[in-house]
Design an enzyme around this catalytic site. Sequence first.
Site, mmCIF file in Angstrom:
data_model
loop_
_atom_site.group_PDB
_atom_site.id
_atom_site.type_symbol
_atom_site.label_atom_id
_atom_site.label_comp_id
_atom_site.label_asym_id
_atom_site.label_seq_id
_atom_site.Cartn_x
_atom_site.Cartn_y
_atom_site.Cartn_z
ATOM 1 C CD GLU A 124 16.099 13.536 -0.458
ATOM 2 O OE1 GLU A 124 16.052 13.225 0.632
ATOM 3 O OE2 GLU A 124 16.105 14.790 -0.681
ATOM 4 C CE LYS A 126 7.672 9.655 -4.023
ATOM 5 N NZ LYS A 126 6.830 8.520 -3.434
ATOM 6 C CG ASP A 128 7.193 1.963 -1.498
ATOM 7 O OD1 ASP A 128 6.608 2.822 -1.213
ATOM 8 O OD2 ASP A 128 7.168 1.199 -2.016
ATOM 9 C CE1 TYR A 236 10.704 13.490 3.482
ATOM 10 C CE2 TYR A 236 11.504 11.285 3.603
ATOM 11 C CZ TYR A 236 10.383 12.099 3.451
ATOM 12 O OH TYR A 236 9.220 11.699 3.305
ATOM 13 C CE LYS A 324 6.586 7.016 -7.606
ATOM 14 N NZ LYS A 324 5.260 6.923 -7.589
ATOM 15 C CB CYS A 429 5.565 -36.448 -2.106
ATOM 16 S SG CYS A 429 7.348 -36.018 -2.231
ATOM 17 C CB CYS A 432 9.007 -40.227 -1.253
ATOM 18 S SG CYS A 432 7.604 -39.191 -0.227
ATOM 19 C CB CYS A 453 5.559 -34.610 1.136
ATOM 20 S SG CYS A 453 6.290 -36.186 1.321
ATOM 21 C CB CYS A 459 10.028 -37.674 1.568
ATOM 22 S SG CYS A 459 10.229 -36.594 0.254
HETATM 23 S S1 IVH Z 1 10.012 15.250 0.249
HETATM 24 C C1 IVH Z 1 7.547 18.833 0.365
HETATM 25 N N1 IVH Z 1 11.811 13.221 0.148
HETATM 26 O O1 IVH Z 1 6.887 10.558 -0.951
HETATM 27 C C2 IVH Z 1 8.411 17.485 0.027
HETATM 28 N N2 IVH Z 1 9.687 12.634 0.169
HETATM 29 O O2 IVH Z 1 5.093 11.747 -2.710
HETATM 30 C C3 IVH Z 1 8.049 16.546 1.016
HETATM 31 N N3 IVH Z 1 8.994 10.161 0.375
HETATM 32 O O3 IVH Z 1 4.684 12.279 1.203
HETATM 33 C C4 IVH Z 1 8.476 15.170 0.708
HETATM 34 N N4 IVH Z 1 11.310 9.777 0.325
HETATM 35 O O4 IVH Z 1 6.064 10.172 2.109
HETATM 36 C C5 IVH Z 1 10.778 13.705 0.250
HETATM 37 N N5 IVH Z 1 13.614 11.598 -0.060
HETATM 38 C C6 IVH Z 1 12.061 11.806 0.277
HETATM 39 C C7 IVH Z 1 11.356 10.769 0.093
HETATM 40 C C8 IVH Z 1 9.795 11.483 0.252
HETATM 41 C C9 IVH Z 1 10.055 9.359 0.216
HETATM 42 C C10 IVH Z 1 7.665 10.317 0.341
HETATM 43 C C11 IVH Z 1 6.908 11.017 1.354
HETATM 44 C C12 IVH Z 1 6.046 12.006 0.666
HETATM 45 C C13 IVH Z 1 5.772 11.516 -0.538
HETATM 46 C C14 IVH Z 1 5.363 12.105 -1.707
#
Ligand code: IVH
Length: 709
Positions: A124, A126, A128, A236, A324, A429, A432, A453, A459
């Site tokens: 899934e 990650k 941000d 999640y 990552k 500018c 003009c 400007c 202009c």
């Molecule tokens: S699982 C025990 N799933 O990433 C595992 N974390 O670096 C708990 N995060 O603190 C985390 N998307 O804030 C998990 N799909 C995802 C995530 C996720 C973002 C963040 C979360 C966590 C950090 C870990």
Amino acid sequence: MEFAKDIESFNTDEAIAELKLLALEILRHDGLYHAGDNPEISDADYDALRRRNLAIEQKFPDLIRENSPSKRVGFAALDKFEKIAHSIPMLSLSNAFNDEDVFEFGKKIARFLKTSSVPVLTAEPKIDGLSLSLRYENGKLVSAGTRGDGATGENVTHNAKTISNIPLVLAGKNIPQIVEIRGEVYMTNEAFTKLNERMVAEGKPTYVNPRNTAAGSLRQLDSAVTAKRPLKFFAYAWGEMSEMPSTTQMGMVEKMRDWGFSINPLMQVFDNTQDLLKHYYKIDEERAGLGYDIDGVVYKVNDLALQARLGFIARSPRWAIAHKFAAEKAWTVLKEIEIQVGRTGALTPVARLEPITVGGVVVTNATLHNGDYIAGIGNDGEPIRDGVDLRVGDHVMIQRAGDVIPQILSADLDKRDAMSKPFEFPTVCPHCGSKAVREINPISGKQDSIMRCTGGLICPAQATERLKHFVGRKAYDIDGLGDKQVEALYADGTITNAADIFTLRERDAKNLKRLKDRDGWGATSVKKLFEAIDDKRNIELRRFIFGLGIRHVGEGTAKDLAVSYGSIEGFTQAMKQVAQGSVEAREELIGIDGIGVAVTDALQSFFSEKHNLDVYDALLEQVKPIAPEAVMADTPVAGKTVVFTGALEKMTRDEAKAMAERLGAKVSGSVSKKTDLLVAGPGAGSKLKKAQDLGIETLDEDGWLELVR
Ligand code: IVH
């Protein structure tokens, strides 16, 4: 983290010196973190730096620096939230940076479990954002805590309740008595852009990225502020559960969906690493179009019994890993710095780059923001890129920040031509020749970093940009009139202002040189264009207002104005009164929720300009703006002005506002004699007092719901 000296024994000089050091050091770590590099220190150590900064400031409040980290969003009121202990710690994830690492992760698990194959894994995105733990008792949300150091976080319950897709009550039957849901709070890219538009309109500094902004928004002491920021939540993971409703990761997440949470649609189960990696690359490709920032893909062992056997190493589960995305950076040559002039006259420098592929996308331009930015000075007057300026010919490192607008991270001084000279930002500018000036921001009183400007109506660049804005997707959205057509039609005087577009058909019929005979046109495309134009004569009021291209009046503001004034007649009359200096009309305008001084001043100056009024009136002879979606007239609040204040517990502020507007009420942000009704939640302060002083009817949230139901 160990610090040299106890704050209690500090004298003023020591405090000054250390605050300076801390400000720079924290800024540096922010930079490392947000540039996508590996941070040099742990989250906990970073927090310790911020806490120390705050502690010194609390002891020496006179020494708070302009650039103090505590002044930035996200760092406010760090110590002022109540603490919340997590019954089960909130953990972090270890990282994989390439395919090898992922295969190694699978092998390690198999070795640990003494099996020959890698167990089934989920994958899934990650997200941000920042993690949040929500505790439900008997199906009701009782508390919400940030991660903090993993063991103890901050109690942000009031704020979490303003997030529209966090259920206050769990849906369905047989819900365990204790349920702790964990997930990520984030802000969509769209919401982030809109928020920044509003910040600009209010003359406030803009935010750097959605993640920071989400973090800052969730950690506001005033939940009314959080409610104004459209945050979202993906579920999640979980903490304490009095009963487990499923035996798999996927099953748990599906259960969360049944309970009313949003779960990520890209989560899938895989029984082999090849397919898992394919999913990773697919997500990476789709990344820019998701609408929210992600920084990798998380893999988790699906079987919870296996998760339990695998357990943890240090503070990360052995059964999960974050794969990552590669940082999208590349070196190229800065070929030219071009100055673009926008519709409000802003001179924006753009870097023309030797084309280069970054993360699968060919990049040819990068934003340079303003002259200070090129010179190596940030918005706050502090150095950026270690103070290194950018010059034509430089070898520069670029990055696709947030996956969209490329940025220049640094220049290679070793490769710089010895004869090169610093870039001289124009003082006139380029289109003009009018003088370009830095304005004083009316709110901060400081000099703006943007040069503008002063040519205004003379202009040509501003005029064409205004026309492009007018026909653009978010305004009139006229098919067949793109940037190129607008430029050509402006250049020969066929269209000089917005009203001209609507007289095009009529004038064309009389012309010797017809549009259909021009290069790039034909009878069919002209016919289509005229139809597209006629189609827009009944333009929605909010689009009409947005199309005027008034400084600070973005889409959201235009909609607020349209809803509030209700009709083109109402809007026109009010604007003309504001222009003529009517105090009442101005007060009414500024009272509209979401409208600040900058917008009010911009509207006033737009409508005070005779030429603008002429075009406005000419346009209104051509188009008939239609009122916002019909609102109900026979409700108890129709026509009334309502103010919401304090925390709302059963609905978000946006929901409340939309509900009131649907019922025909006007929603205002401030209490005045014109206010008919104040809805006050817990924590209401000065507005409640003012309403009581003015004898205005006041209700709590339940009272409001009863009234309107
Ligand atoms: S699982 C025990 N799933 O990433 C595992 N974390 O670096 C708990 N995060 O603190 C985390 N998307 O804030 C998990 N799909 C995802 C995530 C996720 C973002 C963040 C979360 C966590 C950090 C870990």
